[in-house]
Write an enzyme that holds these catalytic residues in place. Structure first.
Site, mmCIF file in Angstrom:
data_model
loop_
_atom_site.group_PDB
_atom_site.id
_atom_site.type_symbol
_atom_site.label_atom_id
_atom_site.label_comp_id
_atom_site.label_asym_id
_atom_site.label_seq_id
_atom_site.Cartn_x
_atom_site.Cartn_y
_atom_site.Cartn_z
ATOM 1 N N ASP A 393 0.931 -1.237 -0.078
ATOM 2 C CA ASP A 393 0.096 -0.006 0.152
ATOM 3 C C ASP A 393 0.867 1.230 -0.135
ATOM 4 O O ASP A 393 0.412 2.337 -0.068
ATOM 5 C CB ASP A 393 -1.179 0.251 1.093
ATOM 6 N N ASP A 826 -11.566 -5.631 10.825
ATOM 7 C CA ASP A 826 -11.681 -7.258 10.757
ATOM 8 C C ASP A 826 -13.081 -7.638 11.829
ATOM 9 O O ASP A 826 -13.623 -8.647 11.393
ATOM 10 C CB ASP A 826 -10.596 -7.932 11.528
#
Length: 1123
Positions: A393, A826
């Protein structure tokens, strides 16, 4: 009616615009009145000029040697790279592998090569020619070889096919559209059948199954029909069920191991007893106020009520803990055992795409990421079914070249692991093992091979560590050359006017002498962390479908790999496009980009996500997880969560980094309900569950009167004419059985490749239909087909789906993929799946599945806990609050998720309660009027039941008492520091709209390279330390004041002193690890020493005032007044 398609020519490119929202699936309606059959037209020179066996190899070689870039308002480009790293690479699968050069004048491209790296020479004269020149010679040169000037000769396809059949090799698929090849498994005739093994779960005839289980073969140029009665479902239809499958008893892949009744029954009884005692105690406390200090009594009662509520939320989901076990032998027997129909034991396991995420090479060292990649490439899973995607990223060239170095080293490391059955398959961990590395090793050449690999790994580490300087020197050299060129050009064009100083952007250069399209070391225009093009590089191209054994003739390798499979899994580098003005959604956005790119390139029906510092410690971990997914009822599992295990933790585990209470107690308990929560790494997902679909047969369940506690009651499935592959793809609460797939592009984006891959992933992820009780299954042998060709058009499509605009006006991040809007994406992602009715399981393996690193520094640990707690506060104030959960979620599962969102708020009451002992000692009062028998009895029973529950939890979970105590200590440390800050930040975000930002936790070691635990002793100041320090100082001063007042008072109140001092010591005992962390390394003089010196001085002063009172006092203690 006869329909056939002409095979397209090699190198077909397809481009999709943003307005193209029509799916190909919507136009592929099958007419049930006609039976399906297959017609294969042989390729002709006019139709397909290149031999398909050569075409596929050449195309994939071209893809792996090209760096693909593109994005919003930019053209997708394929930059052919002759080298990826400075050192030479020899593995034929790797990008930039060395090879012969093209003999065409003016062309320096690489010659086409096969799986072993041998040159592919299309002409008998052995003229060396590259891919592009060969295509030009065929298409524009009349098919004339540039070397001998003779026409190219077509390969005799009949000989190839007959040779393949004789050797038991799979027949190649007809050269049709890529998605049509993928969907070939889904097309079948709607005819009922009574045969369990011969018919798919839709009741349709399955021609793939027919081929696998009968002696039927496909012809070339003719239609193949079964014998008379073949479609009628009669037993004399010539389509017989394999006796080897029917005669064997069905064996499950997994088993539930219940906790022994001698442990779980007293455990549940104690929970009930403690609930009753807590209720009686709180009633007694409310009815017996302390009128002398009503404010102290009121605060204590409010806190105790909240603590009882919080304990209840934490304890109720622990009523049904279970353990599970897997049987890898049964998995191998069902999916990989050779049989008459599968003589070579070709694997029938589904594919797995593994995601590794990294963002900053400075905080996440490339060597750590490289070791994680190497452990993945060496995993014990069918090579052709495995694909690894690395998300960078940060778009850093350092990560890119470190990946390339890892791919190069894998050429030696992976076959070495397979040859000698190495565990663990992370080279850094393996070579640092403290146990005997030669135990159970029987090969005579192991010592020699290990010594050579150790030397190669040491050189590999040096290359990785030297990459930053190498990239910087290279960039400086190329920049100087560019400056010289520009100055010469300026002088040539100069006039009499004075020349202006040239300003050339200082770019970051790749090994092949071109600009890096990602983030530059010195940021430039469109080359920063938040502004760069999308990048995809196939580091290791897809392996061949058949095993590629090493030979004794291969002298280029350091070790003998005769008889060892030398193939490597697919490895892809991905850096999604980033542009200013777009919300890229941090890690969740990066993971969703990988989901889309992998769906285009490999489309594994299962996804395993790992952090860059979590490596595969057990090479068979994925097989263990697949046991659950492929077992009966496995189609309703959204993910298999593995426990997190950590290395590099100090022996005393001062800050409870192992977190064993959560991973071995709470998660096992949730496994007995609807399943464990998703904890961010080490999780094996079902791809269609990530796509936001409901579980199969979800309409067979409806809420009942007891659904709040025990789940939902089942109702008989209604008879529907909708094919099962469509009924398995249902989204939302609509009762419409038909899923309108034409609406998929509006949910998933405008990539038809992505939309078409969805039903394929669903089908390939089904369990094996080897038993009548297995619903929604697939036939045996359906996944033995070769992998699809990875061509340039496929990678170009993958570039488009990782662009910054792709998610606009879609449901990515809202219902599809990882969910946005929380720093703990998550937990929210797992919650959404459970809320749709999916189940999950907890897989605890005998040998740890994965291992990673955790911050052992106090400051880093507090910041980590702060991020988790802030995410929980965000969840509480969002629509993901478990109070708003759907009826599909079980009651106790809802309680567990509710506790996830509420636990940070306990910090408010915890801090107040930690100050109560000090306030009691300062004021001379206590939370009760007096320490009478009733209070002490309640206190004793509550404490004893808590200790007994802890002992029983230790028994059924397998943790140690010290680990339980460390968890209790850090619960108070985190609750008085990070959790309070999380509540404040969450409230600021909700009330004032202030966004929360976090930095990555550094995974590098301390400054002292000789000390493994150097980070443990670093004292890095943070404002999170202020509340615990104030609590400690206040309680220490209060103890001194309490003793002084009691000793020198006329009527000593010892009961109040004992009560206050006892609870103060309880607080200080929990804060001991925190105080020890502030002291730093032994032998140094940290600030806390001076603080404690001041406390001692204050105490002595108070005692001196009490012993020697001021003038006018008449007694030692009678005149004492607290100043």
């Amino acid at each position: 009616m006869l329909c056939c398609q002409t095979p397209p020519s090699s190198g077909r490119y397809i481009s999709y615009s943003r307005d193209d929202l029509d799916s190909e699936l919507g136009n592929n309606d099958l007419n049930g009145e006609f039976s399906n059959y297959t017609v294969h037209i042989p390729p002709t020179p006019d139709n397909q000029p290149m031999d398909p066996s050569i075409s596929q190899k050449v195309e994939e070689q071209y893809v792996s040697s090209s760096l693909f870039t593109g994005g919003f308002n930019s053209v997708t480009r394929a930059h052919l790279m002759d080298k990826v790293i400075e050192s030479e690479t020899s593995h034929p699968q790797m990008a930039g592998a060395k090879g012969s050069s093209c003999s065409i004048p003016g062309c320096d491209a690489k010659v086409m090569s096969d799986e072993r790296g041998n040159d592919i020479l299309p002409c008998e004269c052995d003229f060396k020619i590259c891919r592009d020149c060969y295509i030009d010679a065929v298409k524009t040169g009349g098919g004339i070889c540039p070397g001998c000037k003779e026409p190219y000769k077509s390969t005799d396809l009949d000989e190839i096919m007959s040779l393949a059949v004789d050797n038991g090799l799979p027949l190649p698929l007809p050269s049709t559209n890529r998605m049509e090849r993928r969907l070939s498994l889904m097309k079948s005739t709607i005819n009922p059948s009574k045969s369990v093994l011969m018919r798919s779960q839709t009741g349709d005839f399955d021609h793939n199954r027919w081929l696998f289980e009968t002696k039927g073969t496909y012809g070339y140029g003719n239609a193949i029909w079964p014998k008379d009665g073949g479609f009628t479902g009669n037993h004399d239809d010539g389509v017989n069920e394999p006796q080897q499958l029917i005669s064997k008893p069905w064996r499950p892949l997994t088993r539930k191991l219940k906790i022994p009744a001698a442990i779980i029954s007293p455990y549940r009884l104690l929970i009930c007893v403690r609930m009753v005692v807590l209720s009686l105690f709180l009633m007694w406390r409310i009815r017996n106020p302390n009128n002398d200090a009503i404010w102290l009594w009121g605060m204590s009662v409010v806190c105790e009520l909240w603590f009882a509520f919080s304990w209840l939320l934490d304890q109720l989901p622990k009523l049904c803990p279970i353990n599970r076990s897997t049987d890898l032998m049964v998995l191998k027997e069902k999916f990989e055992t050779p049989s008459p129909d599968n003589p070579f034991g070709k694997s029938d396991l589904p594919g797995i795409d593994i995601f590794v995420s990294t963002a900053d090479p400075e905080k996440e060292p490339p060597l750590v990421t490289a070791n994680t990649i190497l452990s993945i490439l060496a995993a014990d899973y069918p090579v052709e079914k495995l694909a690894c995607y690395v998300s960078d990223d940060g778009g850093a060239l350092l990560t890119f070249e470190a990946m390339a170095e890892a791919a190069s080293f894998a050429n030696l490391w992976v076959p070495f692991c397979r040859k000698h059955d190495i565990e663990p398959r992370n080279p850094e961990s393996y070579f640092n093992l403290k146990r005997d590395p030669y135990k159970n090793k029987v090969r005579s050449d192991f010592v020699k091979d290990r010594r050579r690999l150790k030397r190669e790994y040491d050189e590999f580490k040096v290359r990785i560590n030297g990459l930053p300087d190498s990239i910087r020197r290279r960039s400086d050299a190329y920049h100087a050359r560019e400056e010289i060129k520009a100055m010469k050009l300026q002088r040539e064009n100069a006039s009499d006017e004075p020349m202006e100083t040239l300003k050339i952007p200082k770019a970051t250069w790749m090994a092949d002498g071109t600009h890096w399209p990602g983030t530059w070391i010195i940021p430039g225009s469109e080359h920063t962390k938040g502004d760069h093009a999308g990048i995809i590089q196939v580091m290791l191209k897809p392996p061949s479908d058949e095993p590629l054994q090493g030979t004794s003739e291969d002298t280029s390798r350091l070790i003998d790999l005769t008889g060892i499979d030398i193939r490597l899994p697919l490895l892809v580098y991905v850096s999604r496009e980033k542009r200013p003005g777009y919300d890229h959604n941090k890690k969740a956005g990066a993971m969703n980009a990988l989901v889309r790119a992998s769906a285009i390139m490999s489309n594994g029906p299962f996804i395993l996500n790992l952090d860059c510092d979590h490596y595969i410690y057990n090479s068979q971990a994925m097989r263990e997880g697949m046991c659950f997914m492929m077992d009966r009822g496995g189609d309703r599992l959204c993910y298999v969560q593995f426990p997190q295990r950590f290395e590099g933790i100090d022996p005393s585990d001062r800050y409870a980094n192992h977190n064993t209470v959560f991973f071995d107690v709470n998660m096992r308990a949730l496994d007995g309900l609807q399943g464990p929560v998703y904890v961010g790494t080490g999780c094996l997902f079902r791809r269609i569950a990530l796509y936001g679909f409901d579980p199969p047969r979800s309409k067979e369940h409806e809420p009942g009167c007891c659904s709040c506690c025990f789940g939902r009651s089942k109702r008989p499935a209604s008879v529907s004419s909708t094919p099962e592959e469509n009924r398995a793809l249902r989204m939302g609460d609509s009762d419409d059985e038909d899923m309108n797939m034409s609406l998929f592009p509006k949910k998933f984006g405008n990539s038809s490749f992505l939309v078409d891959s969805i039903p394929v992933a669903e089908y390939q992820g089904r369990p094996l239909a080897d038993h009548p009780a297995v619903k929604n299954g697939r036939p045996p042998g359906a996944l033995r087909i070769p992998r699809d060709l990875l061509d340039a058009s496929t990678v170009a499509e993958a570039i488009s789906v990782i662009s910054c605009w792709y998610e606009d006006k879609t449901e990515w991040g809202n219902r599809v993929g990882w969910i946005y809007g929380s720093v703990t994406e998550d937990v929210v992602t797992g919650y959404r799946m459970h809320n749709r009715g999916w189940k999950s399981v907890y897989c605890v393996t005998k040998r740890d599945a994965f291992r990673g690193t955790a911050p052992i520094n106090l400051t880093d640990r507090l910041h980590q806990v702060l991020r988790w707690a802030t995410g929980s506060v965000e969840i509480f104030f969002s629509r993901n609050n478990a109070i708003l959960a759907s009826p599909r979620m079980k009651f106790l599962q809802r309680i567990a998720y509710l506790n996830v969102g509420i636990y940070p708020f306990t910090s408010i009451f915890l801090i107040v309660y930690c100050f109560l002992p000090a306030l009691s000692l300062f004021s001379g009062q206590f939370i009760v009027q007096s320490l009478d028998v009733a209070f002490l009895t309640y206190l004793l029973v509550i404490t004893l039941t808590l200790c007994m529950l802890a002992v029983l939890e230790i028994k059924w979970s397998g943790i140690e008492l010290e680990e339980w105590w460390r968890n209790e200590q850090f619960w108070l440390i985190g609750g008085t520091s990070a959790h309070l800050a999380a509540v404040l930040q969450g409230l600021l975000k909700v009330v004032a709209g202030i966004e929360i930002s976090f930095t990555l936790t550094s995974k590098s070691g301390g400054d002292d390279v000789d000390d493994e635990f150097a980070d443990l002793y670093l004292v890095k100041w943070t404002s999170l330390m202020i509340p615990p320090i104030v609590i400690m100082m206040t309680n220490l001063i209060a103890i001194a004041v309490g003793f002084s007042r009691t000793i020198y008072s006329e009527i000593p109140q010892w009961s109040r002193l004992i009560g206050g001092v006892f609870f103060s010591f309880w607080v200080l005992a929990h804060l001991y690890p925190f105080a020890k962390g502030l002291m730093g390394r032994r032998g140094r003089t940290p600030t806390i020493v001076f603080v404690w010196s001041g406390l001692i001085a204050i105490t002595i002063s108070l005692l001196w005032v009490a012993i020697k009172p001021p003038q006018g006092s008449t007694g030692i203690g009678g005149s004492f007044q607290f100043p």
